[in-house]
Design an enzyme around this catalytic site. Structure first.
Site, mmCIF file in Angstrom:
data_model
loop_
_atom_site.group_PDB
_atom_site.id
_atom_site.type_symbol
_atom_site.label_atom_id
_atom_site.label_comp_id
_atom_site.label_asym_id
_atom_site.label_seq_id
_atom_site.Cartn_x
_atom_site.Cartn_y
_atom_site.Cartn_z
ATOM 1 N N LYS A 40 0.838 -1.193 0.000
ATOM 2 C CA LYS A 40 0.000 0.000 0.000
ATOM 3 C C LYS A 40 0.869 1.238 0.000
ATOM 4 O O LYS A 40 1.997 1.241 0.504
ATOM 5 C CB LYS A 40 -0.981 0.025 1.167
ATOM 6 N N SER B 255 -7.338 4.945 -15.132
ATOM 7 C CA SER B 255 -6.319 4.373 -14.266
ATOM 8 C C SER B 255 -5.904 5.401 -13.230
ATOM 9 O O SER B 255 -6.466 6.475 -13.150
ATOM 10 C CB SER B 255 -5.089 3.962 -15.057
ATOM 11 N N THR C 178 -9.081 0.040 -9.995
ATOM 12 C CA THR C 178 -8.566 0.391 -11.319
ATOM 13 C C THR C 178 -7.207 -0.280 -11.476
ATOM 14 O O THR C 178 -6.964 -1.317 -10.878
ATOM 15 C CB THR C 178 -8.523 1.936 -11.493
ATOM 16 N N TYR C 179 -6.330 0.297 -12.278
ATOM 17 C CA TYR C 179 -4.989 -0.261 -12.439
ATOM 18 C C TYR C 179 -3.971 0.863 -12.380
ATOM 19 O O TYR C 179 -4.298 2.040 -12.553
ATOM 20 C CB TYR C 179 -4.868 -1.052 -13.746
ATOM 21 N N GLY D 160 -9.896 9.075 -15.932
ATOM 22 C CA GLY D 160 -11.102 8.453 -16.457
ATOM 23 C C GLY D 160 -12.251 8.578 -15.477
ATOM 24 O O GLY D 160 -12.351 9.560 -14.725
ATOM 25 N N SER D 161 -13.134 7.591 -15.474
ATOM 26 C CA SER D 161 -14.326 7.669 -14.628
ATOM 27 C C SER D 161 -13.979 7.787 -13.146
ATOM 28 O O SER D 161 -14.752 8.356 -12.369
ATOM 29 C CB SER D 161 -15.234 6.464 -14.863
ATOM 30 N N ALA D 162 -12.817 7.279 -12.739
ATOM 31 C CA ALA D 162 -12.408 7.387 -11.331
ATOM 32 C C ALA D 162 -12.203 8.841 -10.911
ATOM 33 O O ALA D 162 -12.242 9.151 -9.719
ATOM 34 C CB ALA D 162 -11.137 6.586 -11.089
#
Length: 128
Positions: A9, A25, A57-58, A73-75
């Site tokens: 993390k 991402s 996501t990645y 993006g959508s995040a």
């Protein structure tokens, strides 16, 4: 039996960009990826401390030493610049592997520079 364990993390990173129209991402400073062992294109979970929103996501590699944490993006609907996020990756391990395994924990300052790393989270104690 396979167990899904915390692999790594990045704790309390500050979002530097939220790019709605960029390919999805999270772009992460390459030094943070290297220190945590999170690989580019690896699935990650992100937890926004400011608003409680979570998403999967990645990871994408951002320029080393840039301090970039760009939610794309959508995040980008789930985080804004200045928000604090925890970025985590997980790994499947069998029970024998779990006995020897410790996650890689990377802690950053307000500029997303590494302040320290650890291999375990301190035990939470009851408040007296």
């Amino acid at each position: 039996m396979q167990l899904n364990m915390l692999k790594a993390k990045i704790h309390r990173a500050t979002v530097t960009h939220a790019e709605l129209h960029y390919e999805g991402s999270i772009a992460i400073d390459g030094l943070l990826l290297d220190a945590s062992g999170i690989r580019e294109y690896e699935q990650i979970h992100a937890w926004n401390i400011n608003n409680g929103k979570r998403f999967v996501t990645y990871a994408l590699r951002a320029e080393e030493g840039s301090g970039i944490i760009s939610v794309n993006g959508s995040a980008a609907h789930r985080a804004q610049p200045g928000d604090l996020v925890i970025i985590a990756a997980f790994v499947h391990l069998n029970e024998a592997e779990v006995e020897k395994f410790q996650p890689t924990l990377v802690y950053v300052d307000k500029d997303n520079r590494i302040s320290h790393t650890n291999r375990s989270i301190p035990k939470q104690m009851a408040v007296a």
